[in-house]
Write a protein that holds these residues in place. Structure first.
Motif, PDB file in Angstrom:
ATOM      1  N   LEU A  86       0.861  -1.185   0.000  1.00 18.26           N
ATOM      2  CA  LEU A  86       0.000   0.000   0.000  1.00 18.26           C
ATOM      3  C   LEU A  86       0.893   1.229   0.000  1.00 18.26           C
ATOM      4  CD1 LEU A  86      -2.548  -0.973   2.772  1.00 18.26           C
ATOM      5  CD2 LEU A  86      -2.877  -1.056   0.306  1.00 18.26           C
ATOM      6  N   ASP A  87       0.483   2.192  -0.827  1.00 16.80           N
ATOM      7  CA  ASP A  87       1.232   3.437  -0.803  1.00 16.80           C
ATOM      8  C   ASP A  87       0.620   4.336   0.258  1.00 16.80           C
ATOM      9  OD1 ASP A  87       2.485   5.783  -1.139  1.00 16.80           O
ATOM     10  OD2 ASP A  87       2.160   5.936  -3.308  1.00 16.80           O
ATOM     11  N   LEU A  90      -0.176   8.117  -0.416  1.00 16.60           N
ATOM     12  CA  LEU A  90      -1.277   8.647  -1.237  1.00 16.60           C
ATOM     13  C   LEU A  90      -2.240   9.442  -0.367  1.00 16.60           C
ATOM     14  CD1 LEU A  90      -2.322   5.659  -3.525  1.00 16.60           C
ATOM     15  CD2 LEU A  90      -1.396   7.848  -4.276  1.00 16.60           C
ATOM     16  N   PRO A  91      -2.785  10.527  -0.877  1.00 18.15           N
ATOM     17  CA  PRO A  91      -3.757  11.273  -0.071  1.00 18.15           C
ATOM     18  C   PRO A  91      -4.997  10.422   0.183  1.00 18.15           C
ATOM     19  CG  PRO A  91      -3.604  12.167  -2.303  1.00 18.15           C
ATOM     20  CD  PRO A  91      -2.524  11.128  -2.190  1.00 18.15           C
ATOM     21  N   GLY A  92      -5.558  10.493   1.383  1.00 18.50           N
ATOM     22  CA  GLY A  92      -6.720   9.681   1.733  1.00 18.50           C
ATOM     23  C   GLY A  92      -7.988  10.246   1.133  1.00 18.50           C
ATOM     24  N   ARG A  93      -9.017   9.404   1.098  1.00 22.86           N
ATOM     25  CA  ARG A  93     -10.331   9.913   0.706  1.00 22.86           C
ATOM     26  C   ARG A  93     -11.051  10.342   1.976  1.00 22.86           C
ATOM     27  NH1 ARG A  93     -11.429   4.820  -2.056  1.00 22.86           N
ATOM     28  NH2 ARG A  93     -10.040   4.871  -3.841  1.00 22.86           N
ATOM     29  N   PRO A  94     -11.401  11.615   2.101  1.00 22.77           N
ATOM     30  CA  PRO A  94     -11.991  12.076   3.364  1.00 22.77           C
ATOM     31  C   PRO A  94     -13.337  11.415   3.633  1.00 22.77           C
ATOM     32  CG  PRO A  94     -12.029  13.819   1.709  1.00 22.77           C
ATOM     33  CD  PRO A  94     -11.281  12.670   1.097  1.00 22.77           C
TER      34      PRO A  94
END
Ligand code: PHE
Length: 338
Positions: A86-87, A90-94
């Motif tokens: 897993l990266d 990476l920006p998370g999904r809020p």
């Protein structure tokens, strides 16, 4: 045999193939096993010598096999880890978290305040009879003041309540005329208005009623003052202006002072410095009588306010339609408001 086996094992790049090599040499029909099986035919002197060599060969092959097998398993594991990695950068999904509607919060805040002053919270029907919405409130059929509240009629006798005041009459009726009543009632009300920034065909009201022996106008004023200060701040003042409602006598409208001061000085929200907040008054003796109370013994006060209006003043909201159109950009601003 040993040299061949070790070479094959070293060349192998695949766990399955490696297993086959092991079987080929060490399995039941394997070549080394064949040598061991043939030992019976050997002479007494040869047997221990060949046996020892064969055992050494088996050990060597087994060791090489185990090493290679470990190495290949490690490679396979690394490949799997890489594939499933897993990266974390990476920006998370809020996650969108909801919250109570501003109107719900205001109503609950007002409820809490009045519960703290000994009021109970009541409810009444939104589909109401003409009797409770009007007649029991001293608004007989044909009374001109009925025009103050344009009504959605369902039948001649059934309508959508135009205010929460019918709950005054309903509650007093339940008390049999010999008990004090101290209640508030929040709820939806309906009027035949054309929707615009300050009108809505459906909105919210909170009714208040206090009936007892010796309830006076000063009690009303005291409670409203407490309400205004706790809703809008302790620097606010209230004033009562004479008004008219058929179900209260005398009737008043309450204004609060709306001088707003900040670091740069004070500004006044309206030229007069006062803004209207609610209607109130002393319960009309006829309303008490119709609900079964002796108006010689009992007196009471009532008030009715609009939580939308209060929220609009408190938070500077300029369009009442914001409360009903469910635009999350509007609503989410108030999830954490106090
Ligand atoms: N029912 C009145 C209205 O809707 C408000 C009110 C309630 C006035 C109680 C006096 C006493 O305008």
């Amino acid at each position: 045999i040993q040299a061949d086996a070790l070479e094959e094992i070293r060349q192998s790049n695949d766990l399955k193939e490696l297993q086959d090599i092991k079987v080929k040499y060490l399995g039941k029909k394997g070549s080394l096993t064949g040598v061991l099986k043939g030992m019976g035919k050997l002479s007494k002197e040869e047997r221990p010598v060949v046996g020892e060599i064969a055992n050494k060969v088996r050990e060597a092959i087994t060791q090489e096999f185990d090493q290679k097998s470990d190495a290949l398993e490690q490679v396979a594991l690394n490949e799997q880890l890489e594939k499933e990695a897993l990266d974390v950068t990476l920006p998370g999904r809020p996650v969108q978290v909801g919250g109570p509607h501003l109107l719900t919060k205001i109503v609950e805040e007002i409820e809490d305040l009045f519960i703290g002053m000994g009021f109970e919270v009541r409810e009444g029907p939104e589909v109401e009879t003409d009797y409770y919405n009007f007649e029991a409130l001293n608004l007989p059929k044909g009374h001109p003041a009925r025009d103050m509240q344009d009504t959605f009629y369902i039948t001649n006798e059934l309508l959508l309540r135009t205010h929460t005041s019918p709950v005054q009459a309903r509650t007093m009726r339940q008390y049999d005329g010999d008990q004090s009543v101290k209640m508030i009632c929040p709820g939806k009300v309906y009027r035949r208005d054309t929707d615009d920034a300050t009108h809505s065909h459906q909105f919210t009201q909170i009714e208040g009623l206090y009936v007892d022996k010796n309830v006076r106008m000063s009690d009303l004023k005291g409670i409203l003052d407490k309400f205004a200060k706790s809703m809008f701040g302790h620097d606010r003042k209230i004033r009562l202006r004479p008004s008219f409602f058929p179900f209260t006598e005398p009737s008043v409208e309450m204004d609060i002072s709306c001088k707003v001061c900040n670091g740069e000085g004070c500004s006044v929200c309206k030229k007069t410095g006062w803004i209207e907040i609610l209607g109130a008054g002393m319960v009309h003796p006829r309303v008490l009588e119709m609900a079964g109370y002796d108006s010689e013994q009992y007196t009471g006060f009532a008030f009715g306010m609009g939580p939308e209006r209060i929220a609009m003043l408190k938070y500077g909201i300029d369009d009442i339609r914001n409360f009903y159109t469910n635009d999350k950009r509007f609503l989410s601003q108030y999830h954490h408001a106090k």
